[in-house]
Enzyme design. Sequence first.
Site, PDB file in Angstrom:
ATOM      1  N   GLU A 112     -28.975   9.351-128.841  1.00 24.58           N
ATOM      2  CA  GLU A 112     -28.641  10.580-128.092  1.00 24.58           C
ATOM      3  C   GLU A 112     -28.468  11.773-129.022  1.00 24.58           C
ATOM      4  OE1 GLU A 112     -28.899  11.503-125.135  1.00 24.58           O
ATOM      5  OE2 GLU A 112     -29.388   9.499-124.410  1.00 24.58           O
TER       6      GLU A 112
HETATM    7  C1  FAD Z   1     -30.037   0.430-130.539  1.00 20.40           C
HETATM    8  C2  FAD Z   1     -30.860   1.637-130.236  1.00 20.40           C
HETATM    9  C3  FAD Z   1     -31.083   2.009-128.921  1.00 20.40           C
HETATM   10  C4  FAD Z   1     -31.890   3.117-128.643  1.00 20.40           C
HETATM   11  N1  FAD Z   1     -32.195   3.408-127.333  1.00 20.40           N
HETATM   12  C5  FAD Z   1     -33.154   4.337-127.086  1.00 20.40           C
HETATM   13  C6  FAD Z   1     -33.665   4.508-125.775  1.00 20.40           C
HETATM   14  O1  FAD Z   1     -33.235   3.856-124.816  1.00 20.40           O
HETATM   15  N2  FAD Z   1     -34.660   5.421-125.586  1.00 20.40           N
HETATM   16  C7  FAD Z   1     -35.176   6.160-126.614  1.00 20.40           C
HETATM   17  O2  FAD Z   1     -36.082   6.949-126.387  1.00 20.40           O
HETATM   18  N3  FAD Z   1     -34.703   6.025-127.879  1.00 20.40           N
HETATM   19  C8  FAD Z   1     -33.708   5.128-128.132  1.00 20.40           C
HETATM   20  N4  FAD Z   1     -33.250   4.963-129.413  1.00 20.40           N
HETATM   21  C9  FAD Z   1     -33.765   5.803-130.469  1.00 20.40           C
HETATM   22  C10 FAD Z   1     -32.759   6.822-130.999  1.00 20.40           C
HETATM   23  O3  FAD Z   1     -32.532   7.809-130.025  1.00 20.40           O
HETATM   24  C11 FAD Z   1     -33.305   7.372-132.321  1.00 20.40           C
HETATM   25  O4  FAD Z   1     -33.127   6.346-133.279  1.00 20.40           O
HETATM   26  C12 FAD Z   1     -32.623   8.655-132.734  1.00 20.40           C
HETATM   27  O5  FAD Z   1     -33.020   9.696-131.895  1.00 20.40           O
HETATM   28  C13 FAD Z   1     -32.941   9.042-134.172  1.00 20.40           C
HETATM   29  O6  FAD Z   1     -34.324   9.021-134.416  1.00 20.40           O
HETATM   30  P1  FAD Z   1     -34.882   8.206-135.675  1.00 20.40           P
HETATM   31  O7  FAD Z   1     -34.281   6.867-135.654  1.00 20.40           O
HETATM   32  O8  FAD Z   1     -36.353   8.308-135.689  1.00 20.40           O
HETATM   33  O9  FAD Z   1     -34.298   8.960-136.940  1.00 20.40           O
HETATM   34  P2  FAD Z   1     -34.911  10.287-137.603  1.00 20.40           P
HETATM   35  O10 FAD Z   1     -35.160  11.312-136.579  1.00 20.40           O
HETATM   36  O11 FAD Z   1     -36.013   9.903-138.506  1.00 20.40           O
HETATM   37  O12 FAD Z   1     -33.671  10.768-138.479  1.00 20.40           O
HETATM   38  C14 FAD Z   1     -33.329  10.161-139.739  1.00 20.40           C
HETATM   39  C15 FAD Z   1     -32.216  10.995-140.375  1.00 20.40           C
HETATM   40  O13 FAD Z   1     -32.696  12.323-140.630  1.00 20.40           O
HETATM   41  C16 FAD Z   1     -31.818  13.265-140.026  1.00 20.40           C
HETATM   42  N5  FAD Z   1     -32.598  14.419-139.568  1.00 20.40           N
HETATM   43  C17 FAD Z   1     -33.786  14.412-138.936  1.00 20.40           C
HETATM   44  N6  FAD Z   1     -34.183  15.674-138.693  1.00 20.40           N
HETATM   45  C18 FAD Z   1     -33.209  16.491-139.160  1.00 20.40           C
HETATM   46  C19 FAD Z   1     -33.018  17.892-139.218  1.00 20.40           C
HETATM   47  N7  FAD Z   1     -33.907  18.752-138.717  1.00 20.40           N
HETATM   48  N8  FAD Z   1     -31.898  18.380-139.781  1.00 20.40           N
HETATM   49  C20 FAD Z   1     -30.971  17.544-140.274  1.00 20.40           C
HETATM   50  N9  FAD Z   1     -31.099  16.207-140.261  1.00 20.40           N
HETATM   51  C21 FAD Z   1     -32.205  15.680-139.710  1.00 20.40           C
HETATM   52  C22 FAD Z   1     -31.133  12.535-138.887  1.00 20.40           C
HETATM   53  O14 FAD Z   1     -29.881  13.133-138.566  1.00 20.40           O
HETATM   54  C23 FAD Z   1     -30.978  11.144-139.475  1.00 20.40           C
HETATM   55  O15 FAD Z   1     -29.828  11.084-140.262  1.00 20.40           O
HETATM   56  C24 FAD Z   1     -32.418   3.886-129.711  1.00 20.40           C
HETATM   57  C25 FAD Z   1     -32.154   3.524-131.034  1.00 20.40           C
HETATM   58  C26 FAD Z   1     -31.415   2.412-131.304  1.00 20.40           C
HETATM   59  C27 FAD Z   1     -31.226   2.004-132.754  1.00 20.40           C
END
Ligand code: FAD
Length: 591
Positions: free
Chosen positions: A439
Amino acid sequence: MPDYRAPLTDMAFVNKELLGMDHYEQLDGCEPLTEDLWDAIVDGGAKFAENVLAPLNRNGDEQGCDFDNGQVSTPDGFAEAFRQYGEAGWQSLSIPTDEGGQGLPGSLSTLLTEMTAAANYAWSMYPGLAHAPITCIRAGGTEAQKATYLPKLYSLEWAGTMCLTESHCGSDVGLLRTKATPNGDGSYTITGTKIFISGGEQDITENIIHAVLARVEGAPEGTSGISLFLVPKVMVNDDGSLGERNAVHCGSIEHKMGIKGSATCVMNFDGATAFLLGEENRGLEVMFKIMNTARLGTALQGVCLGEAAFQGALAYARERLQMRALSGVQNPDGPADPIIAHPDVRRMLMTQKALIEGSRAFIYWLSRLNDLTQYGSEEQAAEADDLMSLLTPIAKAFCTETGVEVTNLGVQVFGGHGYIREHGMEQLLRDMRIATIYEGTTGIQSLDLLGRKVMGSGGKLLRNFTKRIHKFCEAQAGKSAMSEFIEPLAAVNAQWGEITMQVGEKAMRNADEIGAASVDYTLFGGYVALAYMWAQMAEIALQQDGDFYTAKLATARFYFQRILPRAEAHARAAVAGAGSVMDLEESLLHL
Ligand SMILES: Cc1cc2nc3c(=O)[nH]c(=O)nc-3n(C[C@H](O)[C@H](O)[C@H](O)COP(=O)(O)OP(=O)(O)OC[C@H]3O[C@@H](n4cnc5c(N)ncnc54)[C@H](O)[C@@H]3O)c2cc1C
């Protein structure tokens, strides 16, 4: 696993004394919520959480979900509890009556969510995610789509998902590649792979309605080319019966740190039939309708799991005998004193209590504001909307970060017995950890707060809130018993404006300043928001007698003396500038 008991006394205090039941009298268009009805619903929710969900929690973690050739099985008992929850009508509690629900305000559902999720967080993900297609269809669906899908989603005969994330696209949703091709008959064909989809596949319901973000062929790049679609797992015939299996399948499930009973799925859309919700390229507008409630729901995870950890830690600290109290023997008949006699154990318990009760009050208040955006007068709705815009990212970031702290303290109070599985404390910490990530991560919430909400509104949204705190402080002037709360609250409130100016000035010269300051800035805001809640709770407690109020007042004092000082550290870090964060050449970070 500690026995979970719904904290009914504190829930009633916040609702009836702090926020007041008169809130419900001013709502126009929802069903009247009397105190008797409130009591009956909260009591029923508490029994369901304690007696049905809590007993499934430990096994849910140990058994987890299983994947076998596209099929996912959930832990024993999850499906039956889900059926009972649907039959009891909990899912449609806050859906307006003219749309087939029970028409009660959403803030009441927040209480149910707190109890069910505290008892069994992994289980609560299934009804939680089933709200995603409900909200999307209510916001963007045609009358026919509403009639086809909503009744089955309300009764929980069907569940749902929210499919945003792809392997290369998480925080940056504009990068998504899942493709939608119009079929010429009003439907679309969706192709692509989504990852991390909670409840993407399960053995609980006969159908799953996926709300999917995809890009229609030829749509603009970035966020302005994203559309929202409904993709049923099983197609629905015109008469409402189930038809053919749609081309959407689970490719695998993740092995993960916590919430193991919640299936986290890779979902392959291999030419699946889909139906547009709203207009092409305007999918994110519909999605934003979910954002505030979904973020508040995730903020609440900190209160839920924090409360469960606190209950476990408190019971253990009363029983565990280790060493003698510094101030003299407390338990002369035993070989040692209970660890609750030691100031450092008390510090941990008081920290848990102050953060949980402060966050509960904060989130309940925000969900009351959410009621006003729906059922208040035009003026109330606009004011509530402005406050929520500012405070929702703070609640999401702050209450989840402190939720990790509180569940971590739960492990610490148990010592080595917290680190091993037997007592369930490490599960609470593992289950909590995801909340600062999904989220919108803490970093993304903080950018939203400082960049978009505070700077983007020219400070207007912040001033709305700080003026409100200022007025509260002015109204308390002259009440000597309140000065220990009001003076520090007024000071951090004024400081908030000052640090905003300083960061804003730096940001005019260097755009990195916003990103470098944002998380500290947000946590500062969280400590101020909780101080505002604690000062209001102290005001009530000062006027009442009895153990509950004595405890409230003592916890308010603890918050102001031992927790609020953290705000100063965050303020100093927020204005320290981007230099120390960014100056070191990236190649020199590890030599
Ligand atoms: C158990 C679980 C359940 C989930 N359920 C759902 C679901 O039901 N539906 C769904 O669609 N998704 C779901 N997700 C996905 C989740 O919403 C994403 O993991 C989350 O949005 C972060 O994306 P990412 O993992 O690709 O991390 P990334 O976006 O790659 O981020 C990695 C790091 O970089 C930082 N970062 C990235 N961009 C910036 C910026 N511009 N400025 C500062 N910091 C930044 C982030 O804060 C983070 O620390 C789930 C994930 C998990 C693990």
